[in-house]
Design a protein around this motif. Structure first.
Motif, short mmCIF file in Angstrom:
data_model
loop_
_atom_site.label_atom_id
_atom_site.label_comp_id
_atom_site.label_asym_id
_atom_site.label_seq_id
_atom_site.Cartn_x
_atom_site.Cartn_y
_atom_site.Cartn_z
N ARG A 82 -17.02 6.14 2.98
CA ARG A 82 -15.62 6.18 2.54
C ARG A 82 -15.55 5.95 1.02
N ASP A 83 -14.83 6.85 0.32
CA ASP A 83 -14.58 6.61 -1.09
C ASP A 83 -13.69 5.39 -1.20
N PHE A 84 -14.13 4.39 -1.99
CA PHE A 84 -13.40 3.13 -2.09
C PHE A 84 -13.64 2.54 -3.47
N ARG A 85 -12.57 2.40 -4.24
CA ARG A 85 -12.65 1.80 -5.58
C ARG A 85 -11.90 0.48 -5.58
N ILE A 86 -12.45 -0.47 -6.28
CA ILE A 86 -11.80 -1.75 -6.48
C ILE A 86 -11.57 -1.89 -7.98
N LEU A 87 -10.31 -2.02 -8.36
CA LEU A 87 -9.96 -2.18 -9.77
C LEU A 87 -9.56 -3.63 -10.02
N GLU A 88 -10.15 -4.20 -11.07
CA GLU A 88 -9.75 -5.53 -11.51
C GLU A 88 -8.79 -5.32 -12.67
N VAL A 89 -7.59 -5.84 -12.51
CA VAL A 89 -6.48 -5.55 -13.42
C VAL A 89 -6.01 -6.85 -14.07
N THR A 146 0.84 -1.19 0.00
CA THR A 146 0.00 0.00 0.00
C THR A 146 0.88 1.24 0.00
N VAL A 147 0.49 2.23 -0.81
CA VAL A 147 1.19 3.51 -0.86
C VAL A 147 0.18 4.64 -0.66
N LYS A 148 0.70 5.79 -0.27
CA LYS A 148 -0.12 7.00 -0.11
C LYS A 148 0.14 7.94 -1.28
N THR A 149 -0.86 8.77 -1.58
CA THR A 149 -0.71 9.77 -2.61
C THR A 149 -1.46 11.03 -2.21
N ASN A 150 -1.02 12.16 -2.74
CA ASN A 150 -1.71 13.43 -2.50
C ASN A 150 -2.85 13.65 -3.49
N GLN A 151 -3.03 12.72 -4.42
CA GLN A 151 -4.06 12.86 -5.43
C GLN A 151 -5.45 12.51 -4.87
N SER A 152 -6.46 12.98 -5.57
CA SER A 152 -7.83 12.58 -5.22
C SER A 152 -8.02 11.13 -5.66
N ILE A 153 -9.13 10.54 -5.27
CA ILE A 153 -9.44 9.16 -5.68
C ILE A 153 -9.47 9.07 -7.20
N ASP A 154 -10.19 9.99 -7.85
CA ASP A 154 -10.31 9.96 -9.31
C ASP A 154 -8.96 10.15 -9.98
N GLU A 155 -8.17 11.09 -9.49
CA GLU A 155 -6.84 11.32 -10.06
C GLU A 155 -5.94 10.11 -9.88
N ALA A 156 -5.99 9.50 -8.71
CA ALA A 156 -5.15 8.33 -8.44
C ALA A 156 -5.55 7.16 -9.34
N CYS A 157 -6.84 6.96 -9.55
CA CYS A 157 -7.30 5.90 -10.45
C CYS A 157 -6.83 6.16 -11.87
N GLY A 173 -8.54 11.04 5.39
CA GLY A 173 -8.19 12.17 4.55
C GLY A 173 -7.02 11.93 3.61
N VAL A 174 -6.50 10.72 3.58
CA VAL A 174 -5.36 10.39 2.72
C VAL A 174 -5.81 9.35 1.69
N THR A 175 -5.44 9.58 0.44
CA THR A 175 -5.73 8.61 -0.61
C THR A 175 -4.65 7.54 -0.59
N LYS A 176 -5.09 6.29 -0.61
CA LYS A 176 -4.16 5.16 -0.61
C LYS A 176 -4.45 4.26 -1.81
N ILE A 177 -3.38 3.65 -2.29
CA ILE A 177 -3.46 2.68 -3.39
C ILE A 177 -2.86 1.39 -2.85
N GLY A 178 -3.57 0.29 -3.00
CA GLY A 178 -3.06 -0.96 -2.45
C GLY A 178 -3.45 -2.17 -3.26
N MET A 179 -2.83 -3.28 -2.92
CA MET A 179 -3.16 -4.55 -3.55
C MET A 179 -2.69 -5.69 -2.66
#
Length: 128
Positions: A49-56, A5-16, A87-93
């Motif tokens: 909570r904003d939460f997206r699940i991406l199938e890759v 998992t990593v953190k980003t300063n981007q919004s959920i939409d920007e991070a996706c 308040g922090v956007t995270k990206i994980g897998m």
């Protein structure tokens, strides 16, 4: 840890959007970008909570691992999440190397290590 998992300063939409661009460079496509918050809210369930699940998926890699061991199909496509946490956007897998320990196949482990490194690189580039 079973995850990366990593953190980003981007919004959920920007991070996706950034993550999808990075994944394309590694020949992975996003099959589905599932908006969990909206889906639950639309069903009358409260989830704030904003939460997206991406199938890759990378079709060539999927073919390669399935030809080696069809049981790996239980873990496909790869899942990645983008969400807000305090308040922090995270990206994980979940780490592919953690998942494939259940099939006990050295060749699959080697393949998973390669895929994991490439997915982590995409996440790291997206977190900048």
């Amino acid at each position: 840890m079973f995850h990366y998992t990593v953190k980003t300063n981007q919004s959920i939409d920007e991070a996706c959007e950034t993550l999808e661009k990075q994944l394309k460079e590694e020949h992975f496509g996003v099959l589905w970008n599932f908006d969990l918050k909206n889906t639950l809210n639309n069903k009358g369930l409260e989830f704030d909570r904003d939460f997206r699940i991406l199938e890759v998926c990378n079709p060539k890699e999927a073919q390669r691992v399935l030809n080696q061991n069809v049981m790996v199909g239980y873990f496909l496509p790869c899942k990645m999440v983008v969400y807000e946490d305090d308040g922090v956007t995270k990206i994980g897998m979940p780490k592919p190397t953690s998942l494939v320990t259940m099939v006990d196949d050295a060749q699959i482990t080697d393949m998973a290590e390669d895929i994991e490194k490439r997915l982590i690189a995409c996440m790291d580039k997206s977190s900048v």
